[in-house]
Each structure stands twice: as C-alpha cells, then as structure tokens.
Design a protein around this motif. Structure first.
Motif, PDB file in Angstrom:
ATOM      1  N   ASP A 230      38.648  32.162  -4.285  1.00  0.00           N
ATOM      2  CA  ASP A 230      39.099  31.704  -2.902  1.00  0.00           C
ATOM      3  C   ASP A 230      38.593  30.054  -2.781  1.00  0.00           C
ATOM      4  O   ASP A 230      39.383  29.507  -2.302  1.00  0.00           O
ATOM      5  CB  ASP A 230      38.251  32.403  -1.963  1.00  0.00           C
TER       6      ASP A 230
ATOM      7  N   PRO B 210      48.477  25.762  -3.794  1.00  0.00           N
ATOM      8  CA  PRO B 210      47.396  25.228  -4.254  1.00  0.00           C
ATOM      9  C   PRO B 210      47.342  24.947  -5.696  1.00  0.00           C
ATOM     10  O   PRO B 210      46.387  24.610  -6.591  1.00  0.00           O
ATOM     11  CB  PRO B 210      46.202  26.237  -4.006  1.00  0.00           C
TER      12      PRO B 210
ATOM     13  N   THR C 297      34.871  35.194  -4.708  1.00  0.00           N
ATOM     14  CA  THR C 297      34.638  34.218  -4.074  1.00  0.00           C
ATOM     15  C   THR C 297      34.907  32.860  -4.707  1.00  0.00           C
ATOM     16  O   THR C 297      35.864  31.853  -4.397  1.00  0.00           O
ATOM     17  CB  THR C 297      33.064  33.846  -4.038  1.00  0.00           C
TER      18      THR C 297
ATOM     19  N   GLN D 133      55.818  28.970   6.162  1.00  0.00           N
ATOM     20  CA  GLN D 133      55.209  28.180   5.181  1.00  0.00           C
ATOM     21  C   GLN D 133      56.032  26.829   5.260  1.00  0.00           C
ATOM     22  O   GLN D 133      55.632  25.621   5.460  1.00  0.00           O
ATOM     23  CB  GLN D 133      54.978  28.500   3.715  1.00  0.00           C
TER      24      GLN D 133
ATOM     25  N   ARG E 140      41.484  28.132  -4.418  1.00  0.00           N
ATOM     26  CA  ARG E 140      42.447  27.976  -3.678  1.00  0.00           C
ATOM     27  C   ARG E 140      42.277  27.418  -2.383  1.00  0.00           C
ATOM     28  O   ARG E 140      43.080  27.232  -1.395  1.00  0.00           O
ATOM     29  CB  ARG E 140      43.230  29.386  -3.482  1.00  0.00           C
ATOM     30  N   GLN E 141      40.970  26.602  -2.169  1.00  0.00           N
ATOM     31  CA  GLN E 141      40.452  25.978  -0.976  1.00  0.00           C
ATOM     32  C   GLN E 141      40.531  26.782   0.143  1.00  0.00           C
ATOM     33  O   GLN E 141      40.788  26.301   1.497  1.00  0.00           O
ATOM     34  CB  GLN E 141      41.462  24.582  -0.928  1.00  0.00           C
ATOM     35  N   ARG E 142      40.070  27.968   0.022  1.00  0.00           N
ATOM     36  CA  ARG E 142      40.092  28.881   1.214  1.00  0.00           C
ATOM     37  C   ARG E 142      38.693  28.841   1.618  1.00  0.00           C
ATOM     38  O   ARG E 142      38.336  29.653   2.698  1.00  0.00           O
ATOM     39  CB  ARG E 142      40.424  30.224   0.700  1.00  0.00           C
ATOM     40  N   VAL E 143      37.821  28.623   0.805  1.00  0.00           N
ATOM     41  CA  VAL E 143      36.332  28.530   1.624  1.00  0.00           C
ATOM     42  C   VAL E 143      36.031  27.028   2.204  1.00  0.00           C
ATOM     43  O   VAL E 143      35.999  26.008   1.548  1.00  0.00           O
ATOM     44  CB  VAL E 143      35.323  28.644   0.539  1.00  0.00           C
ATOM     45  N   THR E 144      35.896  27.124   3.693  1.00  0.00           N
ATOM     46  CA  THR E 144      35.953  26.179   4.454  1.00  0.00           C
ATOM     47  C   THR E 144      34.811  25.298   3.990  1.00  0.00           C
ATOM     48  O   THR E 144      34.933  24.067   4.557  1.00  0.00           O
ATOM     49  CB  THR E 144      36.040  26.466   6.079  1.00  0.00           C
TER      50      THR E 144
ATOM     51  N   LYS F 284      40.106  19.178   4.274  1.00  0.00           N
ATOM     52  CA  LYS F 284      38.782  20.074   4.237  1.00  0.00           C
ATOM     53  C   LYS F 284      37.738  19.448   5.153  1.00  0.00           C
ATOM     54  O   LYS F 284      37.193  20.339   5.715  1.00  0.00           O
ATOM     55  CB  LYS F 284      38.504  20.319   2.875  1.00  0.00           C
TER      56      LYS F 284
END
Length: 201
Positions: free
Chosen positions: A127, A36, A124, A5, A130-134, A186
């Motif tokens: 996620d 995040p 979901t 990181q 945490r901005q993990r879904v594109t 994003k």
C-alpha cells in the motif's frame, strides 16, 4: 483504465500547474496517468541543486526527540512551501523550515514487524509503494542517491531557517514535476479533509 479513472484524470487536468508550457503540461498529465507504476520522482537539473524547494530532500536538518529532548542531524524532506523559505524574501521575524525525516523503508518495515505479522507487513508495504497510506509519502529508490524510503507526514519538525543555512548541508534529491505533484497531493490528503463527515454549523 476504466471509465471512472478516465473521468478522474480528465478532472485532474484542470488543476495542473498553469506555468507549464503546453509540452510540459502534456508530459505531466501523461506521467500522472501512469500512476502508480510511474516512479520517475526525481530530476537532476543543475540549476535546482542549491534551491530550497518544497518536497526536496536535504541533509543537515536537526530533529529533536520529544521524550529525551536530544537533538540529532537527519535527512529530511521540506514541508514548508518554496516561497516561505526562499532566501529572496525579506521577513520581519525569523522563519522556521518545516520538514519531516526521510526513513529507509527497510527500517520502517522492521518497526512494522514488531506489531504486525509478516503478511501484514507485506500488505502495508504494498500500500505504501502505491501511495495508498495517507500518513506517509513513498520515495522510490534512485540510483545511488537514495534507497527506497518514506516521509512520515505525522512527524513534522521545525528548524530555524537562518540556522539551517549556516549548517553543513547537502541536497539529497530534487523532485521532478511529477514527483512534486504527487508530494502535493499527499500533503493535501493528509492535512486537509473536506469530507471529514463532521457538521460544524
């Protein structure tokens, strides 16, 4: 924070906006390192309240339903870059303002519940936050201005800029420097995949 990181954020420093002052540069870098958990996505700078800026939320945008062809006024986040929709630019042809609707996360969760169990929905939503879904941009709540929401990047609409300017409209929010940078990341991830794994030669 682990070594990987640390290396990532050191590399990210190279791509920070060059127009920022050294103090602003450091502030943005420190805010990104808190991602995040950092949810300070918005600013209330008075001089930006009437500006059409990429990533900012507005009411008065018109979306058309593909199946019914019906149109309705919605709140949306601007996808077009700020220069392309600036009123200061002279153009030979009319310009469309590209936007994606802003959807309350609670409403989206109900839609997810139709296809996923409660555990799947919770996973979901975690996620998304945490901005993990594109395919979506997560927007944290902000005072009484906006509820916890998302911007679906696979639901882009076009509204003629000249018409939008004449509509009854108001700005919902203006992204902070940090929020704007997350928004750009994003967009880049969703629309540009350099590692798509397909040999095109």
């Amino acid at each position: 924070m682990n070594a990987d990181q640390d290396r990532f954020f050191e590399q990210a420093r190279i791509f920070l906006p060059k127009y920022l002052s050294p103090e602003q540069h450091k502030q943005l870098y420190d805010e990104l390192r808190a991602f995040p958990e950092n949810i300070h996505y918005y600013t209330q700078k008075p001089d930006l309240q009437n500006e059409l800026l990429q990533g900012d939320g507005w009411t008065g945008l018109v979306a058309i339903n593909f199946k019914t062809k019906a149109s309705k006024s919605v709140s949306g986040a601007i996808i077009s870059n700020s220069c392309d929709v600036s009123a200061d630019n002279r153009r030979a042809l009319p310009v469309n303002l590209l936007f994606a609707p802003i959807i309350r996360l609670q409403r989206y969760a109900k839609l997810l519940g139709e296809g996923l169990g409660s555990q799947g929905v919770d996973s979901t939503l975690s996620d998304i936050r945490r901005q993990r879904v594109t395919s979506v941009v997560y927007l944290p709540p902000f005072s009484d201005v906006i509820e916890e929401s998302i911007v679906p990047l696979d639901d882009i609409h076009a509204h003629p800029l000249d018409d939008f300017i004449q509509q009854e409209r108001s700005k919902v929010f203006t992204l902070s420097q940090y929020g704007f940078y997350i928004f750009l990341l994003k967009l880049s991830i969703h629309f540009s995949r350099f590692q798509e794994g397909v040999v095109r030669l």
